[in-house]
Design a protein around this motif. Structure first.
Motif, short mmCIF file in Angstrom:
data_model
loop_
_atom_site.label_atom_id
_atom_site.label_comp_id
_atom_site.label_asym_id
_atom_site.label_seq_id
_atom_site.Cartn_x
_atom_site.Cartn_y
_atom_site.Cartn_z
N ILE A 1 -23.39 -48.56 5.38
CA ILE A 1 -22.79 -47.38 4.74
C ILE A 1 -23.68 -46.15 4.90
O ILE A 1 -23.21 -45.04 5.14
CB ILE A 1 -22.49 -47.66 3.25
N SER A 2 -24.99 -46.35 4.76
CA SER A 2 -25.91 -45.21 4.88
C SER A 2 -25.90 -44.63 6.28
O SER A 2 -25.93 -43.41 6.47
CB SER A 2 -27.33 -45.64 4.50
N MET A 3 -25.83 -45.51 7.31
CA MET A 3 -25.77 -45.03 8.69
C MET A 3 -24.48 -44.26 8.95
O MET A 3 -24.47 -43.19 9.56
CB MET A 3 -25.87 -46.20 9.66
N PHE A 4 -23.36 -44.80 8.46
CA PHE A 4 -22.07 -44.14 8.64
C PHE A 4 -22.04 -42.79 7.92
O PHE A 4 -21.60 -41.77 8.47
CB PHE A 4 -20.95 -45.04 8.12
N VAL B 1 -23.86 -35.34 9.45
CA VAL B 1 -24.42 -34.61 10.59
C VAL B 1 -23.31 -33.87 11.34
O VAL B 1 -23.44 -32.68 11.67
CB VAL B 1 -25.17 -35.57 11.54
N PHE B 2 -22.19 -34.56 11.59
CA PHE B 2 -21.11 -33.95 12.36
C PHE B 2 -20.29 -32.97 11.54
O PHE B 2 -19.91 -31.90 12.01
CB PHE B 2 -20.21 -35.03 12.97
N SER B 3 -20.02 -33.30 10.29
CA SER B 3 -19.18 -32.43 9.46
C SER B 3 -19.87 -31.12 9.13
O SER B 3 -19.21 -30.11 8.88
CB SER B 3 -18.77 -33.15 8.18
N SER B 4 -21.21 -31.11 9.13
CA SER B 4 -21.94 -29.89 8.78
C SER B 4 -21.72 -28.78 9.80
O SER B 4 -21.86 -27.60 9.48
CB SER B 4 -23.44 -30.19 8.69
N LEU B 5 -21.37 -29.16 11.04
CA LEU B 5 -21.14 -28.16 12.08
C LEU B 5 -19.69 -27.68 12.12
O LEU B 5 -19.35 -26.79 12.90
CB LEU B 5 -21.52 -28.73 13.45
N ASP B 6 -18.85 -28.29 11.28
CA ASP B 6 -17.44 -27.90 11.23
C ASP B 6 -17.28 -26.70 10.30
O ASP B 6 -16.67 -26.79 9.23
CB ASP B 6 -16.59 -29.09 10.75
N SER B 7 -17.88 -25.58 10.71
CA SER B 7 -17.85 -24.36 9.90
C SER B 7 -17.56 -23.17 10.79
O SER B 7 -18.27 -22.93 11.79
CB SER B 7 -19.20 -24.17 9.19
N LEU C 1 -30.72 -28.96 14.69
CA LEU C 1 -31.54 -28.85 13.49
C LEU C 1 -30.68 -28.61 12.25
O LEU C 1 -30.95 -29.16 11.17
CB LEU C 1 -32.56 -27.72 13.66
N LEU C 2 -29.65 -27.79 12.40
CA LEU C 2 -28.74 -27.54 11.26
C LEU C 2 -28.03 -28.82 10.85
O LEU C 2 -27.87 -29.12 9.67
CB LEU C 2 -27.72 -26.47 11.63
N ALA C 3 -27.58 -29.58 11.85
CA ALA C 3 -26.85 -30.82 11.56
C ALA C 3 -27.73 -31.83 10.85
O ALA C 3 -27.32 -32.45 9.86
CB ALA C 3 -26.29 -31.40 12.86
N THR C 4 -28.94 -32.01 11.35
CA THR C 4 -29.84 -32.99 10.73
C THR C 4 -30.29 -32.52 9.35
O THR C 4 -30.53 -33.35 8.46
CB THR C 4 -31.06 -33.24 11.63
#
Length: 435
Positions: free
Chosen positions: A45-48, A54-60, A289-292
């Motif tokens: 669950i933590s990996m998922f 990481v991916f959703s943070s760039l959906d802006s 860097l933003l995603a991580t």
């Protein structure tokens, strides 16, 4: 619920160990975050969850401004703008003791503003001014220190992506207000460097003057003004509501393409693949860097670190001035070890609620945050601006610390002024009606 102290120790410990081992900072962030999340969630669950964050943070949609501003900066950096701005600065500094150093500072402020990069300013302006200063008898360490100390002004003087990131992380703070306040803060930083330069120049008798040939002042001004108009167009357009920050970034690209390919003819279509490659690389690094960083923010939230940190800071004192000092010192330490983009995204959601409880305006705090973190770019142990500046000046880093100390003092003095006298940076946003 895991003890926040244990979680924080694990998060910081893994991050520091990986960093010392030479692991890229993006991987340090995501690996430390994943390990910390596993304290409260099962492995799968933590990996998922980490991957999802990481991916959703760039959906802006707001992040679209970042690559466009980077592209406009790369075009300016490759388009021979630096020499024109240096010549323009000479018009105002050529008859002042220490004139070459003043020209370096003014050049960094102007070029840093149009390029949005402290590294680009340090390399382009310093690459011209440091050899010239050394030839005229200036101490090379001092000339390099001047260049390094003034380069980060471009991270405050708009347009700059740092304020866009803060606006995103803070939940919608006015970019126009941040740009206007940043213009004041960056100018005060530059003025502080000029005061130190004047004192050192008088003490070391750097009294050689230089001037441009008669009759060329108008030509120099005419060559430089189109570049400087970029700042006016971007800030003015956003403030007046002509376009949004995202639209402004696209306008910046169109305008810089017109300058370098059309007006100045310093670039050709054959140069564009190189320009685009540099932009892709820089954008990829920043976005990763933003995603991580979003993963680290999630790890902190899951383990209760922000609430514990807030309770600890607010428990130190009920005096707003003391709390601001603690937050400032914390940000100075963070800036010395972490890039400005991830630091803004990670710590804005943690620190902004703390300072809002003591009445600090989000615009004021955004300016303070970027200012604090910009200092970290020119301080050991990680400051990229320090090492790049040393390379440009062809001097050893250890030889720069002594001449840099007076500049550090002036920069921190300005920091304290804008921290405890918020009207210094907020008067312009209020005057322009964007707050």
């Amino acid at each position: 619920m895991i003890d926040p102290i244990i979680a924080a120790s694990m998060l910081v410990g893994i991050f520091v160990v990986l960093l010392v081992l030479g692991t890229p900072i993006g991987l340090c962030i995501v690996l430390a975050s994943s390990a910390t999340i596993m304290l409260v969630l099962p492995f799968d669950i933590s990996m998922f969850t980490t991957a999802q964050k990481v991916f959703s943070s760039l959906d802006s949609f707001a992040l679209l401004a970042v690559p466009f501003f980077i592209l406009s900066g790369v075009i300016m950096n490759n388009g021979g703008i630096a020499t024109r701005l240096v010549n323009f600065a000479k018009l105002f500094t050529g008859r002042i003791p220490g004139s070459l150093s003043y020209t370096n500072i003014a050049g960094n402020m102007m070029f840093g503003a149009v390029s949005g990069s402290a590294i680009a300013a340090s390399t382009s302006i310093g690459g011209v001014m440091i050899p010239m200063s050394a030839k005229e008898g200036y101490n090379r360490n001092f000339a390099s220190a001047v260049n390094i100390a003034s380069a980060p002004t471009g991270m405050l003087i708009p347009p700059t992506t740092a304020f866009i990131l803060y606006a995103l992380a803070s939940g919608g703070t006015s970019i126009a207000a941040l740009f206007a306040g940043g213009l004041v803060a960056g100018s005060l930083w530059g003025i502080g460097c000029m005061i130190v330069t004047y004192i050192v120049a008088k003490r070391n008798n750097y009294t050689n003057f230089f001037s441009l040939q008669k009759g060329v002042a108008w030509k120099v001004t005419r060559d430089a003004l189109p570049s400087l108009l970029l700042v006016v167009i971007i800030v003015g357009g956003i403030v007046k509501g002509i376009f949004t920050a995202i639209e402004a970034s696209a306008v910046a690209v169109i305008y810089t393409v017109y300058l370098t390919l059309g007006l100045y003819k310093t670039l050709t279509l054959k140069d564009m693949p190189k320009v685009l490659t540099q932009t892709f690389v820089m954008t990829g690094i920043i976005m990763f860097l933003l995603a991580t960083s979003s993963a680290m923010s999630f790890a902190m939230a899951m383990t209760g670190i922000p609430a514990a940190l807030s309770q600890m800071i607010l428990g130190i004192s009920d005096n707003p001035a003391m709390i601001l000092l603690v937050v400032t010192l914390f940000l100075l330490v963070v800036g010395a070890f972490m890039d400005i983009g991830p630091a803004i995204l990670i710590f804005t959601p943690i620190l902004l609620p703390i300072v809002q409880k003591i009445g600090v305006d989000p615009v004021h705090f955004g300016i303070l945050m970027v200012y604090n973190l910009a200092i970290g770019t020119i301080t050991p142990p990680v400051g990229s601006g320090l090492y790049v500046g040393a390379s440009v000046g062809q001097v050893k880093v250890e030889n720069l610390i002594k001449p840099l100390i007076p500049f550090y003092v002036s920069i921190v003095a300005v920091l304290l002024l804008i921290t405890y006298i918020p009207q210094l940076t907020l008067f312009l946003p209020k005057l322009l009606g964007v707050m």
